[in-house]
Design a protein around this motif. Structure first.
Motif, PDB file in Angstrom:
ATOM      1  N   GLY A 102       0.665  -1.227  -0.245  1.00 28.78           N
ATOM      2  CA  GLY A 102      -0.019  -0.087   0.003  1.00 28.78           C
ATOM      3  C   GLY A 102       0.953   1.177   0.184  1.00 28.78           C
ATOM      4  N   PHE A 103      -0.128   2.459   0.738  1.00 32.91           N
ATOM      5  CA  PHE A 103       0.921   3.514  -0.474  1.00 32.91           C
ATOM      6  C   PHE A 103       1.545   4.464   1.740  1.00 32.91           C
ATOM      7  CE2 PHE A 103      -2.907   5.241  -2.325  1.00 32.91           C
ATOM      8  CZ  PHE A 103      -2.445   4.732  -3.510  1.00 32.91           C
ATOM      9  N   GLN A 104       1.674   3.677   2.350  1.00 30.46           N
ATOM     10  CA  GLN A 104       1.819   3.947   4.379  1.00 30.46           C
ATOM     11  C   GLN A 104       3.535   2.281   4.332  1.00 30.46           C
ATOM     12  OE1 GLN A 104       1.719   6.679   6.190  1.00 30.46           O
ATOM     13  NE2 GLN A 104       0.677   7.245   3.205  1.00 30.46           N
ATOM     14  N   ASN A 105       3.169   1.495   3.342  1.00 29.74           N
ATOM     15  CA  ASN A 105       4.333   0.747   4.280  1.00 29.74           C
ATOM     16  C   ASN A 105       4.874   0.416   2.385  1.00 29.74           C
ATOM     17  OD1 ASN A 105       6.498  -1.056   5.528  1.00 29.74           O
ATOM     18  ND2 ASN A 105       4.633  -2.322   5.369  1.00 29.74           N
ATOM     19  N   PRO A 106       5.005   0.878   1.680  1.00 28.49           N
ATOM     20  CA  PRO A 106       5.544   0.624   0.427  1.00 28.49           C
ATOM     21  C   PRO A 106       6.949  -0.345   0.338  1.00 28.49           C
ATOM     22  CG  PRO A 106       6.370   2.581   0.172  1.00 28.49           C
ATOM     23  CD  PRO A 106       5.418   2.443   1.721  1.00 28.49           C
ATOM     24  N   LYS A 107       6.796  -1.906  -0.359  1.00 32.73           N
ATOM     25  CA  LYS A 107       7.965  -2.736  -0.550  1.00 32.73           C
ATOM     26  C   LYS A 107       8.130  -2.242  -2.034  1.00 32.73           C
ATOM     27  CE  LYS A 107       6.315  -5.252   3.412  1.00 32.73           C
ATOM     28  NZ  LYS A 107       5.900  -4.236   3.912  1.00 32.73           N
ATOM     29  N   LEU A 108       9.439  -2.070  -2.712  1.00 35.65           N
ATOM     30  CA  LEU A 108       9.548  -2.430  -4.161  1.00 35.65           C
ATOM     31  C   LEU A 108      10.017  -4.141  -4.473  1.00 35.65           C
ATOM     32  CD1 LEU A 108      10.314  -0.633  -6.774  1.00 35.65           C
ATOM     33  CD2 LEU A 108      12.631  -1.223  -5.526  1.00 35.65           C
ATOM     34  N   VAL A 109       9.059  -4.359  -5.371  1.00 35.86           N
ATOM     35  CA  VAL A 109       8.828  -5.403  -5.600  1.00 35.86           C
ATOM     36  C   VAL A 109       9.548  -5.759  -6.855  1.00 35.86           C
ATOM     37  CG1 VAL A 109       6.914  -7.599  -6.380  1.00 35.86           C
ATOM     38  CG2 VAL A 109       6.845  -5.823  -4.379  1.00 35.86           C
ATOM     39  N   ALA A 110       9.274  -4.753  -7.770  1.00 36.82           N
ATOM     40  CA  ALA A 110      10.139  -4.521  -9.558  1.00 36.82           C
ATOM     41  C   ALA A 110      10.215  -3.824  -9.978  1.00 36.82           C
ATOM     42  CB  ALA A 110       9.229  -5.911 -10.512  1.00 36.82           C
ATOM     43  N   VAL A 111      10.843  -3.513 -11.136  1.00 34.88           N
ATOM     44  CA  VAL A 111      11.392  -2.536 -11.918  1.00 34.88           C
ATOM     45  C   VAL A 111      11.158  -2.510 -13.306  1.00 34.88           C
ATOM     46  CG1 VAL A 111      12.856  -0.309 -11.946  1.00 34.88           C
ATOM     47  CG2 VAL A 111      12.354  -1.451 -10.345  1.00 34.88           C
ATOM     48  N   SER A 112      10.486  -1.657 -14.341  1.00 37.98           N
ATOM     49  CA  SER A 112      10.406  -2.150 -15.597  1.00 37.98           C
ATOM     50  C   SER A 112      11.807  -1.597 -15.899  1.00 37.98           C
ATOM     51  CB  SER A 112       9.214  -1.058 -15.818  1.00 37.98           C
ATOM     52  OG  SER A 112       8.865  -0.006 -16.392  1.00 37.98           O
ATOM     53  N   ASN A 113      11.206  -2.056 -18.140  1.00 36.19           N
ATOM     54  CA  ASN A 113      12.981  -1.619 -18.145  1.00 36.19           C
ATOM     55  C   ASN A 113      12.946  -0.201 -18.314  1.00 36.19           C
ATOM     56  OD1 ASN A 113      10.080  -2.348 -19.739  1.00 36.19           O
ATOM     57  ND2 ASN A 113      10.575  -0.841 -21.510  1.00 36.19           N
ATOM     58  N   THR A 114      13.373   0.618 -18.879  1.00 33.49           N
ATOM     59  CA  THR A 114      13.109   2.487 -19.202  1.00 33.49           C
ATOM     60  C   THR A 114      12.765   2.919 -20.390  1.00 33.49           C
ATOM     61  OG1 THR A 114      15.581   2.276 -18.067  1.00 33.49           O
ATOM     62  CG2 THR A 114      14.941   4.315 -19.701  1.00 33.49           C
ATOM     63  N   VAL A 115      12.251   3.278 -20.460  1.00 31.34           N
ATOM     64  CA  VAL A 115      11.478   4.549 -21.506  1.00 31.34           C
ATOM     65  C   VAL A 115      11.791   6.160 -21.724  1.00 31.34           C
ATOM     66  CG1 VAL A 115       9.507   5.510 -22.499  1.00 31.34           C
ATOM     67  CG2 VAL A 115       8.926   2.769 -21.325  1.00 31.34           C
ATOM     68  N   SER A 116      11.486   6.408 -22.723  1.00 32.74           N
ATOM     69  CA  SER A 116      11.715   7.989 -22.986  1.00 32.74           C
ATOM     70  C   SER A 116      11.928   8.332 -24.378  1.00 32.74           C
ATOM     71  CB  SER A 116      13.809   7.938 -23.251  1.00 32.74           C
ATOM     72  OG  SER A 116      14.539   7.250 -24.449  1.00 32.74           O
TER      73      SER A 116
END
Length: 615
Positions: A151-165
């Motif tokens: 959620g918003f109050q206890n965020p845990k980073l699970v995965a990150v995408s490729n880069t877009v530009s």
């Protein structure tokens, strides 16, 4: 007893809102994200993919991106954050994020927008698969999309995408016009990623179909240390790029001009924006059809449904779209304070200038200073609040041009044909004897009413009259100390209409002086000008403000909805006032004024100096 009743009602309102999960005073959606608590919980089985990876290949400054995600442990409070620059790890954290003895957070910057993973994906919690369509604008850096659980109050980073530009993230974007200090001068302000060490900024412009010329532009920017506090100085900070302003002078009245933004790189090559056009302002006193838009408190909203919190700004896109739809019948816009509601999240100024670009690139977009632009404790603002989120006026003063002598003191006058506008700054002292009071009197006193019969006063906070719930609770129906000093100026110089925002609704008063209606008409005013009409038009888009149940004798029309005002001057003696709802663009309140010059000259209470019968 009345005040006690109002205080009880307010308490019930707050308790009811709290029970419904609504935070009345939390006004920036990004503030809901506790990024300082973020932790790392990378899941090798979770994936986020974004496409296309290259945007703006045809010069577009806005594109839709498809974000697909897979999560082996999906929950209903999973969310996607859009980060720019794409690398948002702790290496970018400034020292002032936290105490030096404390381990800095993994993520020290807020995303530019966010969306729940299950938005438009009703079966996400069962399948772990979701697909989102998100709109990106060119903001001078690349993007990545991060999946969070907790959620918003206890965020845990699970995965990150490729880069877009974007193909050229530094491209000149989001032009906004404004009147210059002279009626025959138009200013063009825009944003780019080019510093003066990389390129020379300019505007190429000229009469439509005629020869084009080039006018150089000045360049401004600011750093984190220019901000007064958090979040603007910490997790809300984002590099603003470079803000350029060019002055197009000696314009012919009402002539159509075309222009485009340019940057000449040091190697001699050019970077161009697309072409735009505008109509030059009328000569002061010119007798022609002139159409003015006025509103306050609009803010921004996302067309992809992201960043939405408690239905906070449901009207801003409707207001924007109605103005775009009627743009051929609009000559100038006044947005009288509370511009973006960025509240220290700097990325939101790009979002706002992108939203209003179709308007601001075509007609002058004049702004006033509001509490959400300026107020910060200890910074010299008249109100000791933290409403600006640490921006303390820097963003508003830099991102938009106004013809003020000193933009840190956000008061100015501007002439538009048969109109004189006196724009006050309620976040600085306006009381008698102050620098601003002297400006207001000078602005009102120096207009030639034979040439410019329509005299308009505007400010953000209500310095006149409002039946808003909170003002009624205070028993004043105005900002404290609001009209006490100014009403004798409005009366002496016969101000036609005074406009305000801050209270998020619409209300029109009778022509009034010293709390007394001086005219019983409601739909048409003619003859002697004997009092100022006060209008609250703060329903541009932000959450609405309730009215008091008290029925004030001076209140002619109220509407708890989103909307704006349009003034149409047909000639020197005929003015049409229309209040339109943002939802459908239809007129819900209106009146006309028919008045000759002799009617403005006539003496009424406190408007003329004493005379004698001496011969």
């Amino acid at each position: 007893m009345g005040i006690l009743h109002l205080r009880v009602a307010l308490l019930l309102l707050i308790l009811g809102a709290a029970a419904a999960g609504v935070e009345l005073f939390e006004v920036q959606p990004l503030a809901k994200l506790a990024m300082h608590k973020a932790s790392i919980a990378i899941d090798g089985w979770a994936h986020v993919r974004a496409s296309p990876v290259l945007l703006g290949v045809q010069g577009e400054d806005s594109e839709w991106v498809k974000v697909e995600l897979q999560n082996g442990n999906p929950t209903s409070d999973d969310w996607i954050g859009v980060f720019s620059p794409a690398n948002f790890n702790s290496s970018t954290c400034p020292e002032e994020v936290g105490d030096a003895k404390v381990q800095p957070p993994l993520i020290c910057t807020a995303p530019i927008k966010f969306q729940f993973a299950n938005y438009s994906n009703w079966d996400y919690t069962k399948t772990g698969n979701a697909s989102l369509m998100l709109q990106l604008i060119n903001q001078r850096a690349d993007f990545s999309f991060a999946l969070f659980s907790g959620g918003f109050q206890n965020p845990k980073l699970v995965a990150v995408s490729n880069t877009v530009s974007f193909s050229n993230p530094k491209a000149p974007v989001y032009p906004r016009l404004a009147q210059g200090k002279s009626w025959d001068e138009m200013t063009v302000t825009w944003t780019s990623g080019y510093s003066i060490n990389e390129a020379f900024p300019f505007v190429e412009w000229g009469p439509k179909g005629g020869p084009q010329t080039r006018s150089s532009a000045g360049t401004l920017t600011f750093g984190r240390n220019s901000m007064c506090g958090s979040p603007a100085r910490t997790f809300g900070w984002r590099d603003p790029g470079y803000i350029h302003t060019s002055f197009l002078k000696n314009l012919w009245p009402n002539a159509i001009y075309t222009y485009k933004l340019g940057h000449q790189l040091l190697d001699g090559t050019y970077i161009w924006s697309r072409a735009y056009s505008f109509k030059a302002s009328p000569y002061p006193g010119q007798d022609s059809l002139q159409q003015i838009i006025i509103f306050g408190d609009m803010g921004k909203a996302e067309r992809d449904g992201s960043n939405e919190f408690s239905n906070y700004q449901p009207g801003s896109l409707n207001t924007t779209d109605q103005l775009i739809k009627d743009l051929n019948n609009i000559d100038i816009v006044f947005h009288i304070g509370d511009i973006t509601y960025s509240n220290g999240y700097i990325s939101q100024w790009d979002q706002f200038t992108s939203q209003v670009q179709p308007i601001a690139s075509t007609v002058p977009y004049m702004i006033a200073s509001g509490n959400h632009e300026r107020d910060w404790h200890g910074s010299g603002s008249f109100y000791d609040t933290d409403d600006s989120g640490g921006e303390c006026g820097v963003l508003a003063e830099t991102m938009f041009y106004v013809p003020a002598e000193n933009r840190a003191k956000f008061w100015y006058s501007t002439d538009f044909g048969m109109f004189r506008f006196c724009i006050a700054d309620t976040e600085h002292d306006w009381r008698e004897g102050t620098e601003q009071y002297k400006f207001i009197e000078h602005c009102l006193a120096t207009v030639d009413r034979q040439k410019q019969p329509w005299l308009i006063f505007a400010a953000h906070r209500v310095l006149g009259y409002s039946s808003g719930f909170y003002y009624a609770m205070e028993g004043s129906f105005e900002e404290p100390m609001g009209r006490e000093s100014l009403q004798k100026l409005w009366q002496k110089y016969r101000v036609d209409i005074a406009f305000y925002g801050h209270i998020h609704n619409y209300e029109r008063s009778c022509p009034i002086y010293q709390n007394q209606c001086v005219n019983n008409e409601k739909s048409h005013y003619s003859g002697t000008m004997n009092g100022t009409i006060h209008v609250v038009v703060g329903g541009g888009g932000s959450h609405l403000s309730p009215f008091s149940d008290l029925q004030t004798q001076w209140s002619i029309f109220r509407d708890l909805d989103f909307g704006f005002v349009k003034l149409t001057a047909f000639n020197h003696s005929s003015l049409l006032f229309e209040y339109k709802k943002s939802s459908d663009g239809k007129v819900y309140d209106s009146f006309t004024i028919s008045r000759d010059y002799r009617d403005v000259l006539a003496c009424v209470q406190d408007s003329c100096s004493p005379t004698t019968l001496a011969s």
